[in-house]
Design an enzyme around this catalytic site. Sequence first.
Site, mmCIF file in Angstrom:
data_model
loop_
_atom_site.group_PDB
_atom_site.id
_atom_site.type_symbol
_atom_site.label_atom_id
_atom_site.label_comp_id
_atom_site.label_asym_id
_atom_site.label_seq_id
_atom_site.Cartn_x
_atom_site.Cartn_y
_atom_site.Cartn_z
ATOM 1 N NE ARG A 58 38.620 35.368 36.680
ATOM 2 C CZ ARG A 58 37.364 34.917 36.725
ATOM 3 N NH1 ARG A 58 37.138 33.621 36.741
ATOM 4 N NH2 ARG A 58 36.353 35.755 36.745
ATOM 5 C CG HIS A 62 38.635 36.357 41.548
ATOM 6 N ND1 HIS A 62 37.309 36.332 41.161
ATOM 7 C CD2 HIS A 62 39.290 36.972 40.530
ATOM 8 C CE1 HIS A 62 37.176 36.896 39.971
ATOM 9 N NE2 HIS A 62 38.369 37.284 39.564
ATOM 10 C CG ASN A 90 34.301 34.792 43.108
ATOM 11 O OD1 ASN A 90 35.190 35.202 42.376
ATOM 12 N ND2 ASN A 90 34.264 35.051 44.411
ATOM 13 C CG HIS A 189 42.947 39.295 31.485
ATOM 14 N ND1 HIS A 189 41.981 40.279 31.525
ATOM 15 C CD2 HIS A 189 42.716 38.515 32.574
ATOM 16 C CE1 HIS A 189 41.209 40.093 32.585
ATOM 17 N NE2 HIS A 189 41.632 39.035 33.243
#
Length: 316
Positions: A58, A62, A90, A189
Amino acid sequence: MAATFVSLVLLLSVLGSASAQLSTGFYSSSCPNLLSTVKPVVHSAISSEQRMGASLLRLFFHDCFVNGCDASLLLDDTSNFTGEKTATPNQNSVRGFDVIDKIKTAVEKACPGVVSCADILAITARDAVVILGGPNWDVKLGRRDAKTASLSGANNNIPPPSSSLSNLISQFSAQGLSRQDMVALAGAHTIGQARCISFRSRIYNDTNIDSSLATTRQSNCPSTSGSGDGNLAPLDLQTPTAFDNDYFKNLVNLKGLLHSDQQLFSNGSTDSLVKTYSASPSKFASDFAAAMIKMGDISPLTGSQGEIRNNCRMVN
């Protein structure tokens, strides 16, 4: 000869993309043991806590969605600098910075001042996927580290869990990623956990949700905002620490945990891709690997741009 060189330079400038300067063998002479230095640290971190694999993957997502894959996400706030760590997507959410620090320390011992934090994020994301049973791919390298960050970019560019399908498509498109890339990347996911605050509205308000899933999740996620916000639930209720295609099987059965997850299978333009991936683990694996390479190509700093940080948390 000179004319040939000039035409080559012009061709490269027309191609334009800095990603053209990324290559899988970028550190082959300057840091030949790079990959074998990184992987044991990633392995150790995931052995200590399996959820960390998803967290490390992740971080790369991001980072890349805010001004490209430039490690801007890793910069800490200071008295005169605001980074991206306190952005809504975040704060109290992204994690694994300490693992990146450990990897950077190991890499600096092997090859001081050579490897960027941005490239460490790219390698680490791949290693995490492989360690948890997912596909392998050759990581393109040669990124450099940003000297700046964008709090507003982090707040605006990373799709929230409340996103509609059209919102998801437009936000991925803005990064040069197709619908197929988006659905494949959403398959990340298949691992990891989400906080109650991210799925509360789905389990209490959405109608396109399996009733048993909603009931199960409600038991650990109170309907009242502010109560149990940080309580965790697995994004994939079948195999939360195995990188497989169960995420897509869940969507077909209306068992996506996040609203944004289930949007991918909600009588829309991405239903057929979800069905394809739910039926074919190999198709998902190959498309995911291709999409990760494509995401890693988003606006890298190369050549003399940016810097090679000594410490991933601060500019030199």
